[in-house]
Design a protein around this motif. Structure first.
Motif, PDB file in Angstrom:
ATOM      1  N   GLN A  33      17.245 -74.621  21.176  1.00 17.62           N
ATOM      2  CA  GLN A  33      15.939 -75.217  20.895  1.00 17.62           C
ATOM      3  C   GLN A  33      16.056 -76.132  19.686  1.00 17.62           C
ATOM      4  O   GLN A  33      16.273 -75.673  18.569  1.00 17.62           O
ATOM      5  CB  GLN A  33      14.889 -74.131  20.672  1.00 17.62           C
ATOM      6  CG  GLN A  33      14.591 -73.328  21.919  1.00 17.62           C
ATOM      7  CD  GLN A  33      14.081 -74.211  23.056  1.00 17.62           C
ATOM      8  OE1 GLN A  33      13.161 -75.006  22.874  1.00 17.62           O
ATOM      9  NE2 GLN A  33      14.701 -74.092  24.212  1.00 17.62           N
ATOM     10  N   LYS A  35      13.864 -77.798  18.161  1.00 16.56           N
ATOM     11  CA  LYS A  35      12.788 -77.641  17.179  1.00 16.56           C
ATOM     12  C   LYS A  35      13.060 -76.488  16.208  1.00 16.56           C
ATOM     13  O   LYS A  35      12.696 -76.558  15.044  1.00 16.56           O
ATOM     14  CB  LYS A  35      11.457 -77.396  17.892  1.00 16.56           C
ATOM     15  CG  LYS A  35      10.983 -78.558  18.710  1.00 16.56           C
ATOM     16  CD  LYS A  35       9.767 -78.169  19.515  1.00 16.56           C
ATOM     17  CE  LYS A  35      10.221 -78.142  20.954  1.00 16.56           C
ATOM     18  NZ  LYS A  35       9.337 -77.621  21.910  1.00 16.56           N
ATOM     19  N   ASP A  36      13.686 -75.429  16.689  1.00 17.89           N
ATOM     20  CA  ASP A  36      13.889 -74.231  15.864  1.00 17.89           C
ATOM     21  C   ASP A  36      14.921 -74.433  14.761  1.00 17.89           C
ATOM     22  O   ASP A  36      14.700 -74.046  13.623  1.00 17.89           O
ATOM     23  CB  ASP A  36      14.315 -73.052  16.744  1.00 17.89           C
ATOM     24  CG  ASP A  36      13.241 -72.651  17.732  1.00 17.89           C
ATOM     25  OD1 ASP A  36      12.072 -73.061  17.533  1.00 17.89           O
ATOM     26  OD2 ASP A  36      13.576 -71.961  18.707  1.00 17.89           O
ATOM     27  N   SER A  37      16.060 -75.008  15.109  1.00 15.73           N
ATOM     28  CA  SER A  37      17.134 -75.190  14.138  1.00 15.73           C
ATOM     29  C   SER A  37      17.831 -76.523  14.419  1.00 15.73           C
ATOM     30  O   SER A  37      18.830 -76.567  15.144  1.00 15.73           O
ATOM     31  CB  SER A  37      18.119 -74.031  14.234  1.00 15.73           C
ATOM     32  OG  SER A  37      19.216 -74.266  13.406  1.00 15.73           O
ATOM     33  N   PRO A  38      17.314 -77.608  13.871  1.00 17.59           N
ATOM     34  CA  PRO A  38      17.870 -78.927  14.180  1.00 17.59           C
ATOM     35  C   PRO A  38      19.349 -79.089  13.853  1.00 17.59           C
ATOM     36  O   PRO A  38      20.096 -79.653  14.636  1.00 17.59           O
ATOM     37  CB  PRO A  38      17.023 -79.893  13.351  1.00 17.59           C
ATOM     38  CG  PRO A  38      15.779 -79.162  13.031  1.00 17.59           C
ATOM     39  CD  PRO A  38      16.144 -77.714  12.994  1.00 17.59           C
ATOM     40  N   SER A  39      19.799 -78.575  12.712  1.00 16.75           N
ATOM     41  CA  SER A  39      21.205 -78.777  12.329  1.00 16.75           C
ATOM     42  C   SER A  39      22.148 -78.014  13.263  1.00 16.75           C
ATOM     43  O   SER A  39      23.178 -78.545  13.685  1.00 16.75           O
ATOM     44  CB  SER A  39      21.438 -78.369  10.879  1.00 16.75           C
ATOM     45  OG  SER A  39      21.173 -76.988  10.727  1.00 16.75           O
ATOM     46  N   LYS A  40      21.799 -76.779  13.598  1.00 19.23           N
ATOM     47  CA  LYS A  40      22.630 -76.007  14.515  1.00 19.23           C
ATOM     48  C   LYS A  40      22.579 -76.609  15.919  1.00 19.23           C
ATOM     49  O   LYS A  40      23.584 -76.647  16.627  1.00 19.23           O
ATOM     50  CB  LYS A  40      22.190 -74.545  14.548  1.00 19.23           C
ATOM     51  CG  LYS A  40      23.124 -73.678  15.340  1.00 19.23           C
ATOM     52  CD  LYS A  40      22.933 -72.232  15.002  1.00 19.23           C
ATOM     53  CE  LYS A  40      24.022 -71.459  15.692  1.00 19.23           C
ATOM     54  NZ  LYS A  40      24.553 -70.393  14.920  1.00 19.23           N
ATOM     55  N   SER A  41      21.430 -77.117  16.309  1.00 17.02           N
ATOM     56  CA  SER A  41      21.286 -77.747  17.628  1.00 17.02           C
ATOM     57  C   SER A  41      22.149 -78.990  17.741  1.00 17.02           C
ATOM     58  O   SER A  41      22.781 -79.220  18.772  1.00 17.02           O
ATOM     59  CB  SER A  41      19.825 -78.110  17.890  1.00 17.02           C
ATOM     60  OG  SER A  41      19.032 -76.958  17.902  1.00 17.02           O
ATOM     61  N   THR A  43      24.899 -79.547  16.125  1.00 14.41           N
ATOM     62  CA  THR A  43      26.281 -79.066  16.216  1.00 14.41           C
ATOM     63  C   THR A  43      26.617 -78.636  17.642  1.00 14.41           C
ATOM     64  O   THR A  43      27.685 -78.961  18.162  1.00 14.41           O
ATOM     65  CB  THR A  43      26.507 -77.879  15.255  1.00 14.41           C
ATOM     66  OG1 THR A  43      26.164 -78.284  13.938  1.00 14.41           O
ATOM     67  CG2 THR A  43      27.934 -77.397  15.300  1.00 14.41           C
ATOM     68  N   LYS A 104      22.457 -68.185  24.241  1.00 11.31           N
ATOM     69  CA  LYS A 104      21.888 -68.232  22.894  1.00 11.31           C
ATOM     70  C   LYS A 104      23.040 -68.389  21.916  1.00 11.31           C
ATOM     71  O   LYS A 104      23.973 -67.585  21.904  1.00 11.31           O
ATOM     72  CB  LYS A 104      21.117 -66.952  22.578  1.00 11.31           C
ATOM     73  CG  LYS A 104      19.862 -66.800  23.380  1.00 11.31           C
ATOM     74  CD  LYS A 104      18.852 -67.826  22.977  1.00 11.31           C
ATOM     75  CE  LYS A 104      17.564 -67.619  23.768  1.00 11.31           C
ATOM     76  NZ  LYS A 104      16.661 -68.699  23.624  1.00 11.31           N
ATOM     77  N   ASP A 106      24.828 -67.608  19.182  1.00 15.01           N
ATOM     78  CA  ASP A 106      24.885 -66.602  18.136  1.00 15.01           C
ATOM     79  C   ASP A 106      25.930 -66.923  17.081  1.00 15.01           C
ATOM     80  O   ASP A 106      25.717 -66.726  15.902  1.00 15.01           O
ATOM     81  CB  ASP A 106      25.188 -65.227  18.744  1.00 15.01           C
ATOM     82  CG  ASP A 106      24.085 -64.774  19.684  1.00 15.01           C
ATOM     83  OD1 ASP A 106      22.935 -65.198  19.478  1.00 15.01           O
ATOM     84  OD2 ASP A 106      24.393 -64.024  20.617  1.00 15.01           O
ATOM     85  N   SER A 155      17.982 -79.494  25.365  1.00 18.77           N
ATOM     86  CA  SER A 155      17.589 -78.842  24.121  1.00 18.77           C
ATOM     87  C   SER A 155      16.123 -79.075  23.785  1.00 18.77           C
ATOM     88  O   SER A 155      15.533 -78.296  23.045  1.00 18.77           O
ATOM     89  CB  SER A 155      18.483 -79.305  22.975  1.00 18.77           C
ATOM     90  OG  SER A 155      18.315 -80.680  22.752  1.00 18.77           O
TER      91      SER A 155
END
Length: 185
Positions: A33, A35-41, A43, A104, A106, A155
């Motif tokens: 997602q 929206k939830d975690s832009p930097s991890k998304s 990556t 997900k 993790d 995403s």
């Protein structure tokens, strides 16, 4: 050196093949997602895109090194290769519909594993492209752009029955299309 039996692969068939391969990142990126975690998304999206391009290029590289050994069996190898890739993608459509191709994120290990797993078909298709004439740089740019667009769309989309059904339907049409291409070629 590509076989003379196939000549130039038409651009539309190549675009279709690349779009089917690039779409494989969509169901995987549904679990991410933006929206939830832009930097991890970002990556994860980058990992998905790069794995598509690297595995595709590795397939082309390995094909250039070893598929000259199949000289005289070009038609059979191309038919079986695209037929089996199409069959594999068609069968994966049922897993996509159940949500088994989403994940997900993790940890970094699961991201790398998912990225490599979804790009195996790209490796196999890259092997088959040994038999065709094409511009390598253009093909890599197209698959990178398409993979980026599909992973970004995945995403942004929410995981629900409609998005999984849509992914499954596109997978199924792509697999059937590759089977038809294998018969056509």
């Amino acid at each position: 050196m590509p076989s003379e039996n196939f000549g130039n692969m038409t651009f539309s068939l190549l675009i279709f093949l690349l779009s089917v391969l690039a779409f494989q990142v969509f169901p995987v990126s549904l679990g991410v997602q933006l929206k939830d975690s832009p930097s991890k998304s970002v990556t994860i999206i980058f990992s998905l895109i790069i794995s598509q391009a690297i595995m595709f290029y590795l397939g082309i590289f390995v094909g250039d090194r070893f598929l000259h050994l199949t000289e005289g069996f070009d038609n059979v190898v191309v038919f079986l290769g695209f037929f089996l890739i199409g069959l594999r993608i068609s069968m994966e459509s049922f897993a996509v519909r159940k949500g088994e191709r989403t994940f997900k994120p993790d940890n970094n290990q699961s991201i790398v594993l998912a990225s490599v797993a979804q790009s195996i078909n790209s490796f196999l298709a890259g092997l088959m492209l040994y038999y065709f004439d094409f511009n390598l740089i253009l093909v890599l740019i197209i698959i990178l752009i398409m993979a980026f667009l599909f992973s970004l769309a995945g995403s942004i989309a929410n995981i629900n029955k409609q998005s999984l059904a849509f992914s499954s339907l596109i997978y199924l049409f792509g697999g059937i299309g590759l089977i038809i291409i294998s018969i056509y070629l």
